[in-house]
Design a protein around this motif. Structure first.
Motif, mmCIF file in Angstrom:
data_model
loop_
_atom_site.group_PDB
_atom_site.id
_atom_site.type_symbol
_atom_site.label_atom_id
_atom_site.label_comp_id
_atom_site.label_asym_id
_atom_site.label_seq_id
_atom_site.Cartn_x
_atom_site.Cartn_y
_atom_site.Cartn_z
ATOM 1 N N TRP A 1 -23.835 49.573 -37.241
ATOM 2 C CA TRP A 1 -23.891 48.264 -37.900
ATOM 3 C C TRP A 1 -23.281 47.171 -37.044
ATOM 4 C CZ3 TRP A 1 -27.183 49.577 -41.316
ATOM 5 C CH2 TRP A 1 -27.126 50.836 -41.932
ATOM 6 N N PRO B 1 -24.865 47.645 -43.796
ATOM 7 C CA PRO B 1 -24.692 46.429 -42.997
ATOM 8 C C PRO B 1 -23.530 45.579 -43.511
ATOM 9 C CG PRO B 1 -26.993 46.720 -43.580
ATOM 10 C CD PRO B 1 -26.222 47.733 -44.357
ATOM 11 N N PHE C 1 -29.656 46.776 -37.842
ATOM 12 C CA PHE C 1 -28.205 46.720 -38.003
ATOM 13 C C PHE C 1 -27.774 45.708 -39.059
ATOM 14 C CE2 PHE C 1 -28.659 42.982 -35.412
ATOM 15 C CZ PHE C 1 -27.526 42.214 -35.633
ATOM 16 N N ASP C 2 -28.622 44.719 -39.330
ATOM 17 C CA ASP C 2 -28.286 43.684 -40.299
ATOM 18 C C ASP C 2 -29.200 43.720 -41.525
ATOM 19 O OD1 ASP C 2 -30.552 42.938 -38.963
ATOM 20 O OD2 ASP C 2 -29.871 40.911 -38.463
ATOM 21 N N PHE D 1 -33.230 53.657 -42.011
ATOM 22 C CA PHE D 1 -32.538 52.590 -41.287
ATOM 23 C C PHE D 1 -33.573 51.560 -40.825
ATOM 24 C CE2 PHE D 1 -31.252 50.916 -37.078
ATOM 25 C CZ PHE D 1 -30.123 50.207 -37.468
#
Length: 784
Positions: free
Chosen positions: A434, A55, A259-260, A256
């Motif tokens: 990301w 990220p 995305f952040d 995962f």
């Protein structure tokens, strides 16, 4: 050999020697490519969340926003080449991360090498989403069947032997990533990690770890059930002996977490997750899993059905033979239907609720350094992936795109503020897992394009138009498009005549000759595509404010109205063409693959015979000048454009170009980069493979049969058979969607509609206006 439906089946008489001949399977997140080898079988595996990087990579990045005023000043002074050079400095040196392969499931069979193989057939049923390999050897029939289940989130593979012999084989896992194996008597696992960073197109520059950190970690795990025989764990594989039937189940789990979020931040137990999935799959058994899989796939795939008149002269031949013999698209209606259905199949297989969006290759990639990093290219390719979703009644498949746009908007707030001093959010032409959004690659010809998010907003608006889902409009679409509009309001500047325009501006990946220096340049003021995107977004925002009766947004509405009244108009050239860069520049590539300046004709609706006939004609002139033969995806766009220009015969001609067979051995070469087509497995060849051409072709064929973007008295009109080629005089299509929430079933003979039924689940929606060649038709509305 069983006769297959030529509109819904890919099949071959030989195993795949190249990846571009293998058959794709997927459930949106877990993907596999089946090769169908005899003594050595390979299923190449992917997981949608396996990307390099972490990220925040590229945020805030190496950019130089202090150069923005200088770039604008140089453009105003018509120093275009110099402005392009300074813009390259402004963009800095940033890039997106790469989508990565997970590994391979490999099988080694101990067949009698002295015997001759008979009746070999490798096939993929689009109707069932099941791939099979069948052959006979030494008085024994062998069959392998494989599917990827969305309900169970596992790959299921059945091996069968019927006859005198049984199966002796070894099962193994492999990966191009650094990995380790865990082998037990009843399970086989591979543990690996993605690179810490991978911006490269060459494997020699991959950074595997830094400061002790790798990228995303993941686990591939397989389990099995056998009928008769036995199995034994060895050093690096499992060996099976004298087996009559084996059911193998496989899943992939990665860490995962968003995305952040740093991978592994939720401290999930990957081994436990994989084990629970496989335990459930084994408990359900092959038959139940297959039934659930078929029902779930059919729920999406069978919504649309296309039957075109005529029979191909070789429609019962293997798919690769059909392609090689395809010379005239007017004589291959079932091959066109197969291409149409394949695009729908690929979207279902690569983009589902809770998965990541389909990237440049859907979810299928076998390279550590894939072409263009196999990323999300937002100057056409990501958007083209989702063109079939609304019109082919697959709105659920677009959910990952909408979620990505929400995340991209969050990541883009800082970019808008840092690079342009603007409110709202923006993103440029490349993104990744990301949600990278900075200029990528440095060259402003593609990198300096801050309106990527504006195009993405069109998909949110189109979903509203097709579904009439007011909750979606209010809760999801409106907050995003509103902030994108605020960015544009701050980004627009006055030109010398006092009109509002974009500066700096580019037209994706194209360039022109600076008349002052005689050198190529890409940075200008107010490209045609920019102006179309700005006008469309502002108009959509005003419509949303009115629809939602949002009185708090009246100040914004006034800003938008004022900006629209001052927005620069599109310009025409000496040949009556639409000027891509706003001025009559000499073109560096008159037949460039991108046709960005024609956005207002498709996928937009700014240029129509009703609304802007002058610009509509100019856009058609531009398309003729640009040419029909191009890269694979670019021909997909051209099919849809010729449909919008109501020229079905020309659209079919481009489809014929797209169906040109490309030898798989040329997939990795730079030869004929402007001469696209399809590979033996019908994957679109840029070349190399890009899946957007498949989706563009499907959307273009739908556009030939049904359009609903034009308006009459402020009401959308459903145009039946607007671009029907002469080669399709009779036919039937069921399940296409029209704006306003309508599902349409249509039959035609001798080029004219004979029956059309309209279904809308909202009983309060008034009947649509329906037209064929500008003649309004009576509407037959069926019960939902």
């Amino acid at each position: 050999m069983t006769v297959t439906d030529p509109r819904h089946t890919l099949w071959y008489k030989h195993p795949a020697a190249y990846w571009e001949e293998a058959l794709p399977l997927g459930n949106g997140s877990l993907g596999a490519m089946l090769f169908g080898g005899l003594r050595q079988e390979r299923l190449q595996l992917n997981l949608d969340t396996l990307w390099s990087g972490l990220p925040g990579f590229g945020q805030p990045g190496d950019v130089h926003p202090e150069l923005l005023p200088k770039v604008r000043q140089l453009v105003n002074r018509q120093k275009f080449a110099q402005a392009s050079r300074v813009a390259a400095e402004m963009c800095g040196n940033n890039d997106s991360q790469s989508y990565q392969p997970a590994g391979d499931l490999r099988l080694e069979f101990a067949f009698d090498t002295a015997c001759e193989v008979e009746c070999y057939k490798r096939s993929l049923s689009l109707t069932d989403a099941v791939a099979e390999t069948e052959f006979s050897l030494a008085r024994t029939n062998y069959r392998r069947s494989v599917f990827v289940s969305a309900p169970a989130n596992v790959l299921a593979l059945r091996l069968q032997a019927e006859g005198e012999d049984r199966l002796d084989f070894a099962l193994g896992l492999d990966s191009p990533m650094p990995h380790c194996l865990q082998i037990e008597d009843d399970s086989l696992s591979l543990l690996a990690a993605c690179p810490y960073s991978n911006h490269s197109r060459g494997e020699d520059q991959i950074v595997w770890q830094s400061g002790g950190r790798t990228g995303i970690k993941y686990r591939i795990q397989a389990a099995w059930r056998i009928l008769d025989g036995s199995c034994q764990a060895q050093a690096d594989k499992i060996r099976f002996f004298n087996v009559r039937q084996a059911d193998i189940f496989l899943t992939i789990v990665g860490d995962f977490d968003g995305f952040d979020q740093m991978p592994g931040s939720q401290e999930r137990d990957l081994a436990k997750e994989a084990e629970q999935r496989l335990l459930a799959a084994r408990g359900r058994g092959w038959t139940a899993l297959l039934r659930e899989h078929r029902e779930e796939h059919a729920r999406l795939y069978r919504r649309v059905e296309l039957n075109l008149s005529g029979r191909d002269c070789n429609e019962n031949a293997p798919t690769d033979e059909r392609l090689r013999e395809c010379r005239d698209p007017t004589l291959t209606p079932s091959l066109v239907s197969l291409l149409f259905n394949y695009g729908r199949y690929l979207l279902i297989a690569s983009s589902r609720a809770h998965s990541q969006p389909a990237n440049l290759q859907g979810i299928w990639n076998h390279r550590l350094a894939p072409p263009w990093r196999c990323n999300y290219t937002t100057n056409i390719n990501l958007q083209m992936n989702y063109w079939p979703a609304p019109v082919c009644d697959l709105p659920e498949c677009a959910e990952p795109l909408f979620r990505m746009i929400e995340e991209q908007a969050k990541a883009g707030v800082g970019i808008a503020r840092k690079m342009y001093g603007a409110r709202g959010w923006c993103t440029h032409h490349n993104s990744d897992l990301w949600r990278f959004g900075l200029p990528a690659g440095g060259n402003p010809q593609h990198a300096l394009w801050p309106v990527g998010g504006i195009w993405l907003c069109q998909h949110l608006w189109q979903h509203w138009l097709f579904t009439q889902d007011r909750d979606f409009l209010r809760q999801t679409a409106w907050p995003i498009i509103r902030e994108a509009a605020r960015f544009l309001l701050d980004f627009l500047v006055e030109d010398a005549g006092g009109e509002l325009t974009t500066n700096p501006s580019t037209s994706p990946e194209n360039s022109f000759v600076d008349p002052g220096e005689g050198q190529p340049a890409s940075v200008c003021q107010g490209s045609a595509m920019d102006l179309s995107l700005v006008r469309e977004l502002f108009e959509n925002c005003l419509a949303a404010i009115d629809l939602l009766e949002d009185k708090d947004q009246q100040p914004l509405a006034q800003e938008l109205q004022s900006a629209l009244s001052r927005l620069r108009s599109q310009a025409l050239g000496e040949h009556g063409q639409l000027l891509e860069f706003g001025r009559e520049f000499r073109e560096t590539d008159p037949q460039h693959r991108h046709v960005s300046h024609l956005y207002g004709a498709y996928p937009g609706a700014e240029f129509t015979p009703d609304r802007n006939p002058r610009l509509f004609r100019a856009a058609e002139v531009s398309l003729r000048r640009r040419g029909d033969r191009s890269t694979g995806w670019a021909m997909g766009w051209r099919v849809a454009l010729w449909a919008r220009f109501l020229n079905g015969d020309r659209a079919l001609q481009v489809l014929g170009n797209l169906l040109s067979w490309i030898p798989p051995e040329e997939a990795g070469s730079a030869r004929n980069r402007q001469a696209g087509g399809v590979y033996s497995n019908l994957f679109d060849a840029h070349p190399p493979f890009q899946i957007d051409g498949n989706f563009g072709a499907t959307a273009g064929i739908a556009e030939m049969l049904l359009q609903s973007h034009r308006q009459l008295d402020n009401q959308f009109v459903v145009d039946l058979l607007p671009a029907l080629p002469a080669a399709w005089p009779d036919g039937k299509v069921k399940g296409l969607r029209a704006r306003g929430g309508w599902r349409v079933e249509l039959q035609w003979q001798d080029g004219r509609p004979t029956a059309a039924t309209f279904v809308n689940f909202n009983k309060d929606t008034p009947p649509p206006l329906v037209r064929h060649k500008d003649q309004l038709l009576p509407v037959r509305r069926a019960a939902a």
